[in-house]
Design a protein around this motif. Structure first.
Motif, PDB file in Angstrom:
ATOM      1  N   UNK A  98      45.825  64.214  57.467  1.00 28.68           N
ATOM      2  CA  UNK A  98      45.637  65.304  56.514  1.00 28.68           C
ATOM      3  C   UNK A  98      45.357  66.598  57.256  1.00 28.68           C
ATOM      4  N   UNK A  99      45.721  67.710  56.617  1.00 27.89           N
ATOM      5  CA  UNK A  99      45.317  69.020  57.126  1.00 27.89           C
ATOM      6  C   UNK A  99      43.815  69.154  56.927  1.00 27.89           C
ATOM      7  N   UNK A 105      47.927  65.931  52.481  1.00 27.64           N
ATOM      8  CA  UNK A 105      48.414  64.787  53.254  1.00 27.64           C
ATOM      9  C   UNK A 105      49.704  65.184  53.965  1.00 27.64           C
ATOM     10  N   UNK A 106      49.689  65.112  55.293  1.00 32.99           N
ATOM     11  CA  UNK A 106      50.864  65.458  56.087  1.00 32.99           C
ATOM     12  C   UNK A 106      51.783  64.265  56.259  1.00 32.99           C
ATOM     13  N   UNK A 107      51.202  63.089  56.489  1.00 32.15           N
ATOM     14  CA  UNK A 107      52.023  61.896  56.670  1.00 32.15           C
ATOM     15  C   UNK A 107      51.122  60.673  56.534  1.00 32.15           C
ATOM     16  N   UNK A 154      42.755  65.789  60.035  1.00 30.68           N
ATOM     17  CA  UNK A 154      41.826  64.694  59.773  1.00 30.68           C
ATOM     18  C   UNK A 154      42.610  63.390  59.766  1.00 30.68           C
ATOM     19  N   UNK A 155      42.175  62.450  60.577  1.00 29.35           N
ATOM     20  CA  UNK A 155      42.748  61.109  60.583  1.00 29.35           C
ATOM     21  C   UNK A 155      41.846  60.211  59.747  1.00 29.35           C
TER      22      UNK A 155
END
Length: 450
Positions: A98-99, A105-107, A154-155
């Motif tokens: 996430x950004x 959510x980026x991926x 953010x993971x």
């Protein structure tokens, strides 16, 4: 230092591109050998890759700053600079990226081997050999390398397991997963013994599946109370929920039906779990009073359409039947589920006819230019070199920037910002002629700037 981390902010920087080289070939008896400056190398990328041997984000909790290698500068004799090394960051299966600032959510990284370039390295600058034309035979400048992407992400780890064990603290989930598998979770007779999700591998005949022991839930967990709020995300990817209910608890206000309804209420409040099938496991049947209570409440659960198993994790009573029941359901679910494939990353090209920039009139005398090309060209320009600045003016004119500025009402001397209003490049606009109609001066100069 914790030994399990499932959420972390990572500060990422891709490598910067190397600068191009402005060089003139010099050799005895060849005083005008021509430009021979090489291009700068490309900066390294930062890549996230799903690794089956990585189960936690602990490494990034310890070292949250990651930077790829910069590209090397070009050199004379047409020697290009070396590209920077990529940095590959292994992450567990089921990691959501996430950004960090927006939460977007980026991926969603699912599937071993899935790769995602989270930060791209900057392009290397062109050397003067690559910039030479029939009109500009010996450029006295080169382009600068572009900076690499820099961002905070953010993971967030969501465990990929087949079955999730849910229930109150001290219901016996850790004891159950220890009895079913080779996992060795911490077990004690006080609440919140389990501080991290535990994963165990269970074998039922020919079916091998994973079971996740999610830390204990309490009323209000979905709103942040207790530990359940931190780990409810680990339930999302599980195909089956198993309610582990303590039939031997002596706490006032606690009974199997109430415990079940409280946990179900928290799961409903969290959302996304309505379609998961449920099993009910009545634990601690080795205690006489607990066994009698289990027999009493079993018809109530069955009336609600639940399949019920009475077990003792301590004595292994009823575990074989429970294991095969879970295995049968997992096998059926897998047969009906499409084969899991690595995340497919979709690239959407720009529409044809896109000019690549936009001109906005801020006020009577101020205009803003935004777009990938002009902003990139600004980053590539060495503003200490007049000829390089003239080359930038040529590129902007060929792109159509001057025409659009005129259409927007800009006049000579108007203030123009290329890029963001804060931190962009600001200059006073003077309409220019195309470079091919301008007599070139000595290298490193431009007659239009005199």
């Amino acid at each position: 230092m914790p030994d399990f981390v499932d959420q972390v902010v990572l500060h990422i920087g891709a490598g910067d591109g190397g600068n191009g080289c402005a060089s003139i070939h010099r050799e005895k008896f060849k005083p005008l050998g021509g430009p021979d400056g090489g291009n700068g190398g490309r900066g390294g990328d930062v890549i996230l890759e799903v690794d089956p041997n990585t189960a936690t984000l602990l490494e990034y909790h310890r070292r949250p700053h990651r930077k790829a290698e910069n590209g090397k500068q070009g050199q004379g004799s047409n020697r290009d600079g070396a590209n920077g090394e990529d940095v590959i960051l292994p992450v567990p299966n089921g990691t959501v990226v996430k950004d960090a600032s927006t939460g977007e959510v980026l991926v969603d990284l699912v599937g071993v081997g899935t790769r995602y370039v989270i930060a791209e390295g900057g392009h290397g600058g062109l050397g003067n050999a690559a910039l030479a034309t029939t009109k500009r035979k010996a450029p006295g400048f080169a382009l600068l390398g572009e900076p690499g992407d820099a961002l905070d992400v953010m993971l967030e780890l969501k465990s990929v397991a087949d079955v999730a064990l849910v229930g109150f603290p001290s219901a016996g989930k850790s004891s159950l997963i220890a009895a079913l598998s080779a996992a060795k979770p911490k077990i004690a007779d006080y609440p919140f013994t389990t501080l991290i999700p535990n994963l165990g591998v269970v074998t039922a005949g020919e079916t091998v599946f994973t079971v996740a022991d999610v830390p204990g839930l309490i009323p209000g967990a979905s709103q942040g109370k207790g530990l359940g709020h931190e780990f409810l995300r680990h339930v999302e990817r599980c195909d089956m929920l198993v309610h582990v209910i303590d039939c031997a608890t002596m706490e006032p206000g606690r009974d199997p039906i109430t415990d079940f309804e409280v946990i179900e209420a928290e799961l409903r409040a969290y959302g996304k779990l309505e379609d998961r099938p449920r099993l009910v496991v009545l634990n601690k049947a080795d205690v006489p009073d607990a066994r009698e209570l289990a027999e009493l409440v079993t018809p109530e659960f069955e009336a609600r359409g639940m399949r019920v198993f009475t077990i003792s994790a301590a004595t292994h009573q009823g575990l074989r039947e429970l294991t095969y029941a879970m295995g049968e359901w997992v096998a059926a679910a897998r047969a009906n589920k499409p084969v899991e494939e690595p995340t497919r990353l979709v690239i959407r090209p720009k529409q044809l006819g896109d000019a690549g920039f936009r001109v906005r009139r801020v006020n009577e005398t101020l205009f803003q230019i935004t777009g990938e090309k002009p902003e990139r060209w600004i980053r590539q320009t060495d503003f200490t070199n007049d000829e390089a600045v003239g080359y930038l003016a040529d590129r902007l004119e060929r792109l159509g920037v001057e025409v659009e500025l005129a259409k927007a009402g800009a006049t000579a001397g108007a203030e123009v910002v290329i890029g963001p209003m804060e931190g962009g490049y600001v200059f006073d606009w003077q309409p220019t002629l195309h470079a091919e109609s301008v007599r070139q001066g000595p290298r490193g100069s431009d007659n239009r700037l005199g």
